[in-house]
Design an enzyme around this catalytic site. Structure first.
Site, mmCIF file in Angstrom:
data_model
loop_
_atom_site.group_PDB
_atom_site.id
_atom_site.type_symbol
_atom_site.label_atom_id
_atom_site.label_comp_id
_atom_site.label_asym_id
_atom_site.label_seq_id
_atom_site.Cartn_x
_atom_site.Cartn_y
_atom_site.Cartn_z
ATOM 1 N N SER A 196 0.817 -1.214 0.000
ATOM 2 C CA SER A 196 0.000 0.000 0.000
ATOM 3 C C SER A 196 0.852 1.266 0.000
ATOM 4 O O SER A 196 2.005 1.262 0.449
ATOM 5 C CB SER A 196 -0.915 0.025 1.222
ATOM 6 O OG SER A 196 -1.669 -1.150 1.300
HETATM 7 N N1 SAH Z 1 -0.375 -5.212 3.956
HETATM 8 C C1 SAH Z 1 0.409 -5.544 2.773
HETATM 9 C C2 SAH Z 1 -0.316 -5.251 1.474
HETATM 10 C C3 SAH Z 1 -1.453 -6.166 1.298
HETATM 11 S S1 SAH Z 1 -2.030 -6.411 -0.345
HETATM 12 C C4 SAH Z 1 1.764 -4.880 2.792
HETATM 13 O O1 SAH Z 1 2.072 -4.134 3.719
HETATM 14 O O2 SAH Z 1 2.545 -5.138 1.864
HETATM 15 C C5 SAH Z 1 -3.346 -7.500 0.109
HETATM 16 C C6 SAH Z 1 -2.891 -8.901 0.452
HETATM 17 O O3 SAH Z 1 -4.028 -9.602 0.930
HETATM 18 C C7 SAH Z 1 -2.387 -9.690 -0.753
HETATM 19 O O4 SAH Z 1 -1.104 -10.148 -0.489
HETATM 20 C C8 SAH Z 1 -3.384 -10.832 -0.872
HETATM 21 O O5 SAH Z 1 -2.807 -12.052 -1.294
HETATM 22 C C9 SAH Z 1 -3.899 -10.941 0.541
HETATM 23 N N2 SAH Z 1 -5.200 -11.600 0.693
HETATM 24 C C10 SAH Z 1 -6.306 -11.491 -0.090
HETATM 25 N N3 SAH Z 1 -7.311 -12.234 0.409
HETATM 26 C C11 SAH Z 1 -6.829 -12.827 1.545
HETATM 27 C C12 SAH Z 1 -7.391 -13.716 2.528
HETATM 28 N N4 SAH Z 1 -8.642 -14.165 2.452
HETATM 29 N N5 SAH Z 1 -6.601 -14.109 3.554
HETATM 30 C C13 SAH Z 1 -5.313 -13.671 3.665
HETATM 31 N N6 SAH Z 1 -4.741 -12.839 2.775
HETATM 32 C C14 SAH Z 1 -5.488 -12.424 1.730
#
Ligand code: SAH
Length: 213
Positions: A61
């Site tokens: 993000s």
């Molecule tokens: N917080 C992260 C950015 C997250 S992007 C950072 O600091 O880099 C969103 C993430 O959520 C992705 O990696 C995606 O694979 C994950 N995601 C999506 N659905 C999910 C679920 N049901 N459980 C766990 N992770 C999930």
């Protein structure tokens, strides 16, 4: 590249002018080396005012969004926090600076491997990364004082509401598949108060209580 200088500029030009005030949040944003959470090929862009690709179609993000969501949790230092969506591990590292214990869930193995490696080499031993569907939460470690969902969801998954401690705070981007609004929930007994904040854009939360694949 003087990454410390780039990080100071990021805080002074992207966070402070937009209203991030919590001293502890600003200090954590000054400290965590964001450039080590992206691929070497884009390291020089790590402190730009935007989200960046981290592989597997996912993104780290924008710095401001990380700071804002963190500030909304109002962490004092003694909390146990659940993050859904580990991605690069950057948000987890910021949380680890501000809370006692961080549990972070991710569904993509390749991202978990890289995030674990980074957090370990930076010495964050209060972050626990768990592979699984974060929309179901982590009942065996509940309740959590804070929960942060870092992927866009059509609604706040019921299991996560149930796993929030009394008096706890949950922050999530809620809305459509391509754009959402940041929402803060606070649990008071059996009730939840809801605040709708800024518009935002996150990759989708995919799982039983999120979007289907
Ligand atoms: N917080 C992260 C950015 C997250 S992007 C950072 O600091 O880099 C969103 C993430 O959520 C992705 O990696 C995606 O694979 C994950 N995601 C999506 N659905 C999910 C679920 N049901 N459980 C766990 N992770 C999930």
């Amino acid at each position: 590249m003087d990454y410390d200088e780039l990080r100071r500029t990021m805080v002074e030009t992207q966070l402070v002018p937009r209203g991030i005030k919590d001293r502890r949040v600003l200090e954590a944003m000054l400290k965590v080396p964001r450039h080590l959470f992206v691929d070497e090929s884009i390291r020089h862009r790590a402190y730009e005012d935007m989200a960046l690709p981290i592989g597997e179609g996912q993104t780290i993000s924008q710095p401001y969004m990380v700071a804002l969501m963190t500030e909304l949790l109002e962490l004092k230092g003694d909390e146990r926090v659940l993050e859904v969506g580990t991605g690069s591990g950057y948000q987890a590292a910021v949380l680890a600076e501000l809370a006692r214990e961080v549990y972070s869930m991710e569904r993509i193995e390749a991202l978990i491997t890289r995030a674990r490696e980074r957090l370990r080499s930076l010495g964050y031993d209060n972050v626990h990364i768990i592979c699984g569907d974060g929309t179901r939460g982590l009942p065996e470690k509940a309740p959590f004082d804070g929960i942060i969902i870092t992927a866009g969801t059509p609604g706040v998954p019921e299991p996560l509401k149930a796993q929030l401690a009394d008096g706890g705070t949950l922050v999530a981007p809620v809305g459509g598949r391509f754009s959402q609004q940041l929402v803060r929930l606070r649990k008071k007994g059996a009730d939840f108060s809801e605040e709708y904040l800024t518009p935002c854009v996150f990759v989708p939360l995919i799982g039983e209580y999120g979007w289907k694949e």
